[in-house]
Write a protein that holds these residues in place. Structure first.
Motif, PDB file in Angstrom:
ATOM      1  N   THR A   1       0.735  -1.456  -0.026  1.00  0.00           N
ATOM      2  CA  THR A   1      -0.196   0.150  -0.230  1.00  0.00           C
ATOM      3  C   THR A   1       0.664   1.248   0.134  1.00  0.00           C
ATOM      4  OG1 THR A   1      -1.477  -1.206   1.295  1.00  0.00           O
ATOM      5  CG2 THR A   1      -1.861   1.501   1.055  1.00  0.00           C
ATOM      6  N   ASN A   2       0.549   2.218  -0.976  1.00  0.00           N
ATOM      7  CA  ASN A   2       1.161   3.213  -1.288  1.00  0.00           C
ATOM      8  C   ASN A   2       2.779   2.789  -1.473  1.00  0.00           C
ATOM      9  OD1 ASN A   2      -0.770   4.528  -0.158  1.00  0.00           O
ATOM     10  ND2 ASN A   2      -0.120   4.631   1.989  1.00  0.00           N
ATOM     11  N   PHE A   3       3.426   1.494  -2.024  1.00  0.00           N
ATOM     12  CA  PHE A   3       4.110   1.861  -2.408  1.00  0.00           C
ATOM     13  C   PHE A   3       4.273   0.816  -4.228  1.00  0.00           C
ATOM     14  CE2 PHE A   3       5.736   1.843   1.812  1.00  0.00           C
ATOM     15  CZ  PHE A   3       6.975   2.419   1.798  1.00  0.00           C
ATOM     16  N   GLU A   4       3.328   1.265  -4.417  1.00  0.00           N
ATOM     17  CA  GLU A   4       2.657   0.939  -5.921  1.00  0.00           C
ATOM     18  C   GLU A   4       3.383   1.577  -6.999  1.00  0.00           C
ATOM     19  OE1 GLU A   4      -0.741   0.652  -3.168  1.00  0.00           O
ATOM     20  OE2 GLU A   4       0.622   1.319  -3.976  1.00  0.00           O
ATOM     21  N   GLN A   5       4.155   3.171  -6.656  1.00  0.00           N
ATOM     22  CA  GLN A   5       4.829   3.459  -8.137  1.00  0.00           C
ATOM     23  C   GLN A   5       6.487   3.684  -6.987  1.00  0.00           C
ATOM     24  OE1 GLN A   5       3.680   4.115 -10.580  1.00  0.00           O
ATOM     25  NE2 GLN A   5       2.007   3.295  -9.838  1.00  0.00           N
ATOM     26  N   GLN A   6       6.861   2.917  -6.229  1.00  0.00           N
ATOM     27  CA  GLN A   6       7.937   3.085  -5.998  1.00  0.00           C
ATOM     28  C   GLN A   6       9.241   3.110  -6.797  1.00  0.00           C
ATOM     29  OE1 GLN A   6       9.028  -0.127  -3.234  1.00  0.00           O
ATOM     30  NE2 GLN A   6      10.878   1.589  -2.374  1.00  0.00           N
ATOM     31  N   ASP A   7      10.114   4.077  -6.554  1.00  0.00           N
ATOM     32  CA  ASP A   7      11.139   3.811  -7.103  1.00  0.00           C
ATOM     33  C   ASP A   7      12.320   3.473  -7.123  1.00  0.00           C
ATOM     34  OD1 ASP A   7      12.992   4.958  -9.779  1.00  0.00           O
ATOM     35  OD2 ASP A   7      13.234   6.399  -9.046  1.00  0.00           O
ATOM     36  N   LEU A   8      12.938   2.219  -8.117  1.00  0.00           N
ATOM     37  CA  LEU A   8      13.884   1.104  -7.783  1.00  0.00           C
ATOM     38  C   LEU A   8      15.255   1.198  -8.721  1.00  0.00           C
ATOM     39  CD1 LEU A   8      11.898  -1.443  -7.812  1.00  0.00           C
ATOM     40  CD2 LEU A   8      12.378  -0.456  -5.913  1.00  0.00           C
ATOM     41  N   PRO A   9      16.095   2.379  -8.617  1.00  0.00           N
ATOM     42  CA  PRO A   9      17.123   2.355  -9.541  1.00  0.00           C
ATOM     43  C   PRO A   9      18.401   1.161  -9.098  1.00  0.00           C
ATOM     44  CG  PRO A   9      16.973   4.131  -7.271  1.00  0.00           C
ATOM     45  CD  PRO A   9      15.565   3.808  -7.526  1.00  0.00           C
ATOM     46  N   HIS A  10      18.167   1.012  -8.051  1.00  0.00           N
ATOM     47  CA  HIS A  10      19.221  -0.054  -8.012  1.00  0.00           C
ATOM     48  C   HIS A  10      18.942  -1.498  -8.302  1.00  0.00           C
ATOM     49  CE1 HIS A  10      15.773  -0.502  -5.076  1.00  0.00           C
ATOM     50  NE2 HIS A  10      16.212  -1.690  -4.481  1.00  0.00           N
ATOM     51  N   PHE A  11      17.596  -1.772  -9.503  1.00  0.00           N
ATOM     52  CA  PHE A  11      17.421  -2.980  -9.345  1.00  0.00           C
ATOM     53  C   PHE A  11      18.719  -2.730 -11.260  1.00  0.00           C
ATOM     54  CE2 PHE A  11      13.493  -5.420  -7.516  1.00  0.00           C
ATOM     55  CZ  PHE A  11      14.191  -4.505  -6.876  1.00  0.00           C
ATOM     56  N   GLN A  12      17.889  -1.852 -11.636  1.00  0.00           N
ATOM     57  CA  GLN A  12      18.602  -1.329 -13.219  1.00  0.00           C
ATOM     58  C   GLN A  12      19.844  -1.692 -12.841  1.00  0.00           C
ATOM     59  OE1 GLN A  12      17.721  -1.473 -15.574  1.00  0.00           O
ATOM     60  NE2 GLN A  12      19.457  -1.129 -17.074  1.00  0.00           N
ATOM     61  N   CYS A  13      20.844  -0.638 -11.776  1.00  0.00           N
ATOM     62  CA  CYS A  13      21.647  -0.716 -11.252  1.00  0.00           C
ATOM     63  C   CYS A  13      22.527  -1.890 -11.243  1.00  0.00           C
ATOM     64  CB  CYS A  13      22.186  -0.163  -9.993  1.00  0.00           C
ATOM     65  SG  CYS A  13      23.335   0.194  -9.191  1.00  0.00           S
TER      66      CYS A  13
END
Length: 411
Positions: A348-360
């Motif tokens: 809940t409320n994290f549906e659009q969380q940015d995850l730059p470390h995944f691409q990293c």
């Protein structure tokens, strides 16, 4: 003989959906006549034939009589005197018990059209209770047709079937087959909601059932309930079109939280290890295919660690890639990150969380895979030095290409 289109093709046309496969019922014929007309027999338990040109399935009208527990305990009767209405009566849900003749006329003795309009999943007759697979199918259809609800009388019947032990007679392969299909529907959480409501989930997947009601730390999980979190995770995975292995891994990544000691709740220290043990039992019991099993094991063990990458040194990042076997299986590592993405955003409320470390991580993996391990190995005079030399070269490559001050790949 008379030929009718039946089942999913008729249902989906009425719903305005594309028809993938078309099945037919043949009334008034015999196996000998079908073969004489060029149809190829393929049915093992009852007479089913493939059309000589279209290769669509044509089944002789049949009835069934219950002879034992489970879904295999049936005696099938197929003969020219079995009527279309008798054949339709043995089907599971009214929306699947509609036929159409070759002129386009609907034959709907069990009011399936009305249930489509009312968006109801309703059993055709009391014979529904003779086959426990139908509980799984009803739950799966709830996941596919997200606006449909299970009729009250059908839910009561399903509960009675569970209480009478019919579900316990299901074979693992059939349970997995239906669960896998349900996971690939547009909203898989609805399948598990139905299975929970009728009590079947506790019988076929107790490790998942016990997650409902288990609290998590509200700061990281505003939805709090672990079971609700899992449902949000698999629905996110479905919304992204992720593969079955990713969806199964998403479903099972937090099983260990169901066995967290009450005195440390809502924290779940060590749940990854406990989850791995539970997962071993699940995949063995359900005979889960290797691709789903292996990814689920990696996700269950490492889904928490992936979020610590910003705190890792170059050698620690490399060890993480080695632990997850990312260098040898880069596609599985991408699937691992997809499951972790679903876990992170299925809150809940994290549906659009940015995850730059995944691409990293993917970029670091690409850098590591550019290192010529074969050339480094060939340059070593002592074979015992090869492993460390390759490791050091990979760490150097990460240092040269990765800016640990900003946690980004150097360009």
């Amino acid at each position: 003989m008379d030929i009718f289109s039946v089942g999913g093709a008729v249902r989906d046309e009425l719903l305005g959906l594309p028809v993938k496969d078309r099945d037919h019922v043949v009334v008034g014929s015999t196996p000998e006549e079908m073969v004489a007309l060029g149809y190829r027999p393929v049915g093992k338990d009852f007479p089913v034939f493939l059309h000589p040109q279209t290769h669509e399935e044509y089944a002789l009208a049949r009835t069934e009589r219950k002879t034992g527990k489970g879904y295999k305990g049936f005696q099938v009767h197929a003969s020219p005197d079995v009527t279309l209405e008798e054949d339709l009566a043995r089907r599971d849900l009214t929306i699947n018990a509609i036929a159409q003749d070759q002129a386009g006329k609907l034959i709907d003795p069990y009011h399936g059209v009305a249930d489509i309009e009312a968006k109801q999943l309703r059993h055709v007759s009391a014979a529904f209770s003779e086959d426990p697979v139908r509980i799984l199918r009803a739950a799966r259809f709830a996941a596919r047709f997200t606006e449909f609800t299970v009729a009250n009388e059908t839910m009561l019947l399903m509960r009675r079937m569970v209480n009478e032990g019919e579900v316990d007679a299901l074979v693992p392969e059939r349970v997995w087959q239906e669960l896998a299909k349900g996971l690939m529907e547009s909203r898989p959480s609805r399948m598990f909601d139905v299975l929970r409501e009728c009590g079947a989930l506790q019988r076929i997947f107790p490790e998942l059932d016990r997650l409902f009601g288990v609290p998590q730390t509200a700061k990281y999980h505003p939805e709090i309930d672990t079971g609700i979190h899992i449902m949000m995770v698999i629905d996110y995975a479905a919304s992204q079109g992720f593969s079955l292995p990713v969806r199964f891994a998403a479903l099972t990544h937090d099983l260990g939280k169901g066995t967290t000691p009450a005195e440390i709740l809502p924290r779940h220290i060590g749940h990854e290890e406990r989850g791995m043990d539970l997962l071993k039992d699940v995949v063995k019991r359900l005979r889960v295919p290797n691709d789903c099993k292996e990814l689920a094991q990696v996700v269950a063990r490492f889904h928490g660690k992936v979020h610590q990458v910003n705190e890792m040194r170059p050698d620690t990042v490399l060890r993480f890639l080695l632990e997850t076997d990312a260098i040898r299986q880069p596609q599985r590592f991408r699937d691992f990150l997809a499951a972790c993405e679903a876990d992170a955003r299925g809150r809940t409320n994290f549906e659009q969380q940015d995850l730059p470390h995944f691409q990293c991580l993917l970029e670091v993996l690409n850098v590591v895979m550019q290192v010529d391990a074969g050339a480094i190995a060939a340059a070593q005079k002592n074979p015992a030095d090869i492993k460390d030399a390759v490791f050091d070269a990979r760490v150097d490559a990460i240092k040269q290409n990765f800016d640990f001050a900003s946690k980004t790949i150097k360009t």
